[in-house]
Design a protein around this motif. Structure first.
Motif, short mmCIF file in Angstrom:
data_model
loop_
_atom_site.label_atom_id
_atom_site.label_comp_id
_atom_site.label_asym_id
_atom_site.label_seq_id
_atom_site.Cartn_x
_atom_site.Cartn_y
_atom_site.Cartn_z
N GLU A 6 -2.64 -8.72 -8.98
CA GLU A 6 -1.84 -8.59 -7.76
C GLU A 6 -0.58 -7.78 -8.04
N ASP A 7 -0.20 -6.97 -7.08
CA ASP A 7 1.05 -6.21 -7.18
C ASP A 7 1.83 -6.36 -5.89
N ASP A 8 3.12 -6.09 -5.95
CA ASP A 8 3.96 -6.14 -4.76
C ASP A 8 4.38 -4.73 -4.35
N GLY A 9 3.42 -3.81 -4.46
CA GLY A 9 3.70 -2.40 -4.17
C GLY A 9 3.55 -2.06 -2.71
N VAL A 10 3.15 -0.81 -2.45
CA VAL A 10 3.14 -0.28 -1.08
C VAL A 10 1.91 -0.72 -0.30
N GLY A 11 0.90 -1.28 -0.97
CA GLY A 11 -0.29 -1.72 -0.26
C GLY A 11 -1.24 -0.58 0.06
N VAL A 12 -2.29 -0.92 0.83
CA VAL A 12 -3.32 0.05 1.18
C VAL A 12 -3.32 0.23 2.69
N ALA A 13 -3.51 1.45 3.11
CA ALA A 13 -3.53 1.73 4.55
C ALA A 13 -4.62 0.92 5.23
N PRO A 14 -4.37 0.35 6.40
CA PRO A 14 -5.34 -0.53 7.04
C PRO A 14 -6.62 0.16 7.44
N GLU A 15 -6.61 1.50 7.59
CA GLU A 15 -7.84 2.16 8.01
C GLU A 15 -8.85 2.30 6.87
N ARG A 16 -8.47 1.98 5.62
CA ARG A 16 -9.41 2.11 4.50
C ARG A 16 -10.45 1.00 4.57
N PRO A 17 -11.76 1.31 4.48
CA PRO A 17 -12.79 0.27 4.59
C PRO A 17 -12.75 -0.65 3.39
N LEU A 18 -12.87 -1.98 3.66
CA LEU A 18 -12.77 -2.97 2.60
C LEU A 18 -14.05 -3.75 2.36
N ASN A 19 -15.00 -3.69 3.28
CA ASN A 19 -16.18 -4.55 3.16
C ASN A 19 -17.44 -3.74 2.94
N SER A 20 -18.44 -4.40 2.39
CA SER A 20 -19.75 -3.79 2.20
C SER A 20 -20.81 -4.84 2.37
N ALA A 21 -22.01 -4.39 2.70
CA ALA A 21 -23.10 -5.34 2.95
C ALA A 21 -23.59 -6.01 1.69
N SER A 22 -23.32 -5.43 0.54
CA SER A 22 -23.87 -5.97 -0.71
C SER A 22 -23.12 -7.20 -1.19
N GLY A 23 -21.99 -7.53 -0.58
CA GLY A 23 -21.21 -8.66 -1.06
C GLY A 23 -20.12 -8.23 -2.01
N GLU A 83 -13.11 -8.77 -4.09
CA GLU A 83 -12.41 -8.76 -2.81
C GLU A 83 -11.03 -8.14 -2.98
N MET A 84 -10.60 -7.44 -1.96
CA MET A 84 -9.27 -6.86 -1.97
C MET A 84 -8.54 -7.27 -0.69
N GLU A 85 -7.37 -7.81 -0.88
CA GLU A 85 -6.52 -8.19 0.25
C GLU A 85 -5.22 -7.41 0.12
N SER A 86 -4.94 -6.62 1.11
CA SER A 86 -3.76 -5.75 1.02
C SER A 86 -2.94 -5.85 2.30
N PRO A 146 0.13 -3.71 3.94
CA PRO A 146 0.94 -2.49 3.79
C PRO A 146 2.42 -2.81 3.65
N GLY A 147 3.00 -2.25 2.60
CA GLY A 147 4.41 -2.46 2.33
C GLY A 147 4.72 -3.72 1.55
N ARG A 148 3.72 -4.59 1.33
CA ARG A 148 3.99 -5.86 0.65
C ARG A 148 3.11 -6.07 -0.59
N GLY A 149 2.12 -5.23 -0.77
CA GLY A 149 1.34 -5.34 -1.99
C GLY A 149 -0.14 -5.55 -1.77
N THR A 150 -0.87 -5.61 -2.89
CA THR A 150 -2.34 -5.71 -2.88
C THR A 150 -2.78 -6.75 -3.91
N ARG A 151 -3.79 -7.51 -3.54
CA ARG A 151 -4.37 -8.47 -4.49
C ARG A 151 -5.88 -8.22 -4.56
N ILE A 152 -6.37 -8.04 -5.80
CA ILE A 152 -7.80 -7.85 -6.05
C ILE A 152 -8.32 -9.08 -6.78
N THR A 153 -9.36 -9.69 -6.24
CA THR A 153 -9.94 -10.91 -6.82
C THR A 153 -11.36 -10.62 -7.28
#
Length: 447
Positions: free
Chosen positions: A370-387, A415-418, A420-427
């Motif tokens: 996890e980081d407290d950086g700029v985050g990822v733009a909301p328009e970037r796709p985060l999900n996929s059918a493969s799980g 999984e990625m939870e981001s 914008p402006g507050r950071g990103t967490r990858i699990t």
């Protein structure tokens, strides 16, 4: 001895086929037998073990045939000796001939031993002079189209080993039947005065030999397919690891190059840490490593980045002690940390914090970056059918996703939870793998 009734002969032949299939299938489920069968190089002791495993139940069949009136189907000793000769050679097959003859000798069938030894010698000669695959591919059915088979041999005459083995087995059975006719009290074999029935007896013996060969050859083919799949998996993992190492090396050298003139001491420190990392990479290319070692590798990488960013980069670790000895894919965290620094913290003037977490939940291992950086733009796709979530298109992130997919299949979750402006967490979530499960074994090219 009176001739055997035709109906009893036919019933006995059918039951013999069932006995051969049942014994072969039972042996195929034996771990010891499968290990001996699949061993590339068999020692004399390995061959004797195979003979003992095959002959043990069939010796009982010979004994039952001698004590139970009109129960003739349990005795398939001739076909068994021929089978042994074709897969383990004359010496071991001769031992099998002796074992299978013992119950018959107790019933004063003294010709059983020499007949079985002759069959072992003839079948062993075939084993010695032909390629092993000519044995394992044996089928008692010559060809569904005899016309095409004849034409093929007329155009280019050659010795068909399949037909040769078929003829050898049939002739051995015919000879055994003749011995039983002239010496009925000294040797037993199914026989009939009706030529059509005698032909059926001679045709059934190759089938008795072919059934175990087909069942056990299926095991060999399955093992070869598993080996090919494993080699393909290893090649893919190796390609993925080779992809990420140059990527990391390029980024690090680029950073060193930018510091050589302005901060030579920092550049020197980064070179030393890079040397430590390369030393680890050159020493081993294992797909899995203990999480403890993965953290040590990550520390060297973070050491390089701390030198580069100074006080702007802070690292926090929340590592559960019980996770340190669990195994994880190698080079798993570094691409995620690199992604957090490059895309999350570097754009911020004030830098930020990277937090590493690990914990066990049930039978699964959870890792977080996890980081407290700029985050990822909301328009970037985060999900996929493969799980498996597909966050980002960079080499490092894509590499982690693909390697988890290869190693764990649908059991892997990324999984990625981001914000914008507050950071990103990858699990990363994966099943706990025991290090002992990662070791695999592979033993006469004549199996």
């Amino acid at each position: 001895m009176n001739p055997i009734e035709p109906k009893l002969v036919l019933i006995s032949l059918l039951v013999q086929l069932g006995v051969a299939a049942a014994v072969s299938s039972s042996l195929a489920r034996s771990t010891l037998f499968r290990r001996l069968l699949l061993r590339p190089e068999r020692s004399p002791m390995d061959r004797l073990k195979m003979v003992a495993l095959i002959c043990a139940p069939l010796m009982l069949g010979v004994w039952i045939r001698g004590v139970v009136p009109n129960f003739l189907a349990a005795d398939i000793s001739l076909a068994t000796v021929i089978l042994l000769g074709t897969i383990v050679g004359t010496p071991a097959a001769s031992m099998g001939a002796v074992l299978l003859s013992l119950p018959a000798l107790l019933h004063r069938e003294y010709l059983s031993l020499p007949v079985n030894l002759i069959a072992a010698a003839v079948a062993g000669a075939f084993y010695r002079f032909v390629d092993v695959e000519a044995v394992w591919s044996f089928s008692p059915m010559i060809d569904l189209s005899l016309y095409r088979w004849v034409r093929r041999n007329l155009r280019r005459p050659h010795l068909d080993r399949q037909v040769l083995l078929l003829v050898i087995i049939a002739l051995l059975q015919l000879g055994a039947s003749e011995v039983a006719e002239f010496y009925p009290r000294r040797y037993f074999s199914l026989r009939s005065d009706l030529w059509l029935l005698q032909l059926a007896i001679c045709a059934a013996t190759p089938v008795l030999v072919g059934i175990p060969l087909k069942i056990w050859n299926a095991i060999r083919i399955e093992d070869k397919l598993e080996q090919q799949a494993r080699l393909l998996l290893e090649a893919r993992l190796d390609a993925l690891q080779r992809q990420i190492n140059p990527h990391f090396l390029f980024n690090t050298l680029n950073s060193i190059g930018s510091l050589i003139r302005v901060e030579p001491d920092m550049a020197r420190e980064m070179v030393n840490r890079l040397a430590n990392i390369l030393r680890i990479l050159l020493r081993t290319r294992e797909a899995f490593v203990p999480f403890r070692d993965e953290l040590a590798f990550t520390d060297d990488y973070l050491g390089i980045e701390v030198v580069r960013f100074g006080e702007k980069l802070r690292v926090v670790k929340e590592i559960a002690p019980e996770t340190l000895d669990l195994v994880v894919p190698s080079m798993l965290l570094q691409p995620l940390i690199e992604n957090s620094i490059k895309h999350g913290l570097e754009p911020r003037i004030s830098g930020g914090t990277v937090t590493l977490r690990s914990r066990v939940r049930g039978q699964r291992l959870l890792l977080e970056v996890e980081d407290d950086g700029v985050g990822v733009a909301p328009e970037r796709p985060l999900n996929s059918a493969s799980g498996l979530v597909r966050p980002g298109t960079g080499i490092g992130m894509k590499n982690v996703r693909e390697r988890m997919e290869v190693l764990y299949g649908p059991d892997a979750v990324m999984e990625m939870e981001s914000r914008p402006g507050r950071g990103t967490r990858i699990t990363l979530e994966m099943p706990i793998v025991d290090s002992t499960e990662l070791a695999g074994g592979r033993g006469d090219s004549r199996r």
